[in-house]
Design an enzyme around this catalytic site. Sequence first.
Site, PDB file in Angstrom:
ATOM      1  N   ASP A  69     -10.450  -3.433  -5.169  1.00 29.19           N
ATOM      2  CA  ASP A  69      -9.891  -2.791  -3.976  1.00 29.19           C
ATOM      3  C   ASP A  69     -10.738  -1.573  -3.614  1.00 29.19           C
ATOM      4  O   ASP A  69     -10.858  -0.632  -4.404  1.00 29.19           O
ATOM      5  CB  ASP A  69      -8.450  -2.369  -4.272  1.00 29.19           C
ATOM      6  N   HIS A 110      -8.362  -4.918  -0.507  1.00 26.41           N
ATOM      7  CA  HIS A 110      -7.125  -4.192  -0.223  1.00 26.41           C
ATOM      8  C   HIS A 110      -6.217  -5.061   0.644  1.00 26.41           C
ATOM      9  O   HIS A 110      -6.457  -5.246   1.832  1.00 26.41           O
ATOM     10  CB  HIS A 110      -7.401  -2.867   0.471  1.00 26.41           C
ATOM     11  N   SER A 148       0.839  -1.200   0.000  1.00 27.36           N
ATOM     12  CA  SER A 148       0.000   0.000   0.000  1.00 27.36           C
ATOM     13  C   SER A 148       0.878   1.256   0.000  1.00 27.36           C
ATOM     14  O   SER A 148       1.609   1.489  -0.955  1.00 27.36           O
ATOM     15  CB  SER A 148      -0.959  -0.043   1.184  1.00 27.36           C
TER      16      SER A 148
END
Length: 333
Positions: free
Chosen positions: A271, A299, A142
């Site tokens: 996501d 995610h 991320s």
Amino acid sequence: MTTLQMYSAPWWARNAHIQTILPTFLPMPLPQYERERWETPDDDFIDIDWVNKDLVQQPNQRLIILFHGLEGSSSSPYAKALMNLCHEQGHTGAVIHWRSCSGEVNRQAIFYHSGFSSEIDWILRRMAQQFPHTRRHVAGVSLGGNALIKWLGEQRADANAIIKSAAAICPPHDLKAGAVALSKGFNQWVYMRNFLSTLKRKGLQKLTMHPNAPIDAALIQRSQNFFDLDNAITAPLHGYKDAEDYWARASCKSFMRHIQTPTLVLNALNDPFIPAESLAKRHEASTHVHLEYTTAGGHVGFIYGKTRVSLSWLPRRVMRFFETHSGETSLTE
């Protein structure tokens, strides 16, 4: 190439929010970590949690370095899954904690952000200098994936002297698109509120420690999303004009075309944090970048298994990519 078929979600876990939230509640043993503190060049510190550090001096030892996501740590589900696999296979693993994420607030006014590639640079160069005989691979998740791609794009061919390959897992290719996605509906009420609960506290703590820091306490208090928070804390603390300037200059998509190191960029098309339309197209990335967009996964979820659920698919996919680009025989099939 762009791959869509490799990951298949269980029929009951195709929902993006189930994929994203459930990993937090799945039981998983904590790896046998050994913590080490490194002093930074600017008189601060970072904490590293190691797995199999006693093996790191062995010739050609594989060293897997992980940069976690926003407000993550070595206890995040994806970190535990990857480090447990390292331990199982005899590799050395290192989870790098971003400043303020190891359980103790850092000393300086700055802490970390999506464009903090300078932090990645000195850490990886020190790893290369300290462990020159290792086969070094680096993963970022991320926020960590965004910063890693930015570093790879900045370093270009120079990165190849430092690492063998890289993997960015669910990086937000366009930070503004991600901020917009997290400012609405369920995303705002669940995910954004969770981020705000710790980031607001850290921002106000920084102001207590550094009264002259350019932090807007009033805006922090009333922040409801990343538009507010990045204007109140991230941008002024880290040299950006405002949130828009930060997002424009730090978003990783524009750096992908310059990458010259084998790099896996793995995103799920469902996501909830990252709109599918914001992901890089093939022509926007160099030939050294393998764009892999799965239909499901949420995610950093990628829940795997029909009856016995696990998080094993993601670390094994990353490790397979690293093996492919290190001349080693696959151990993860």
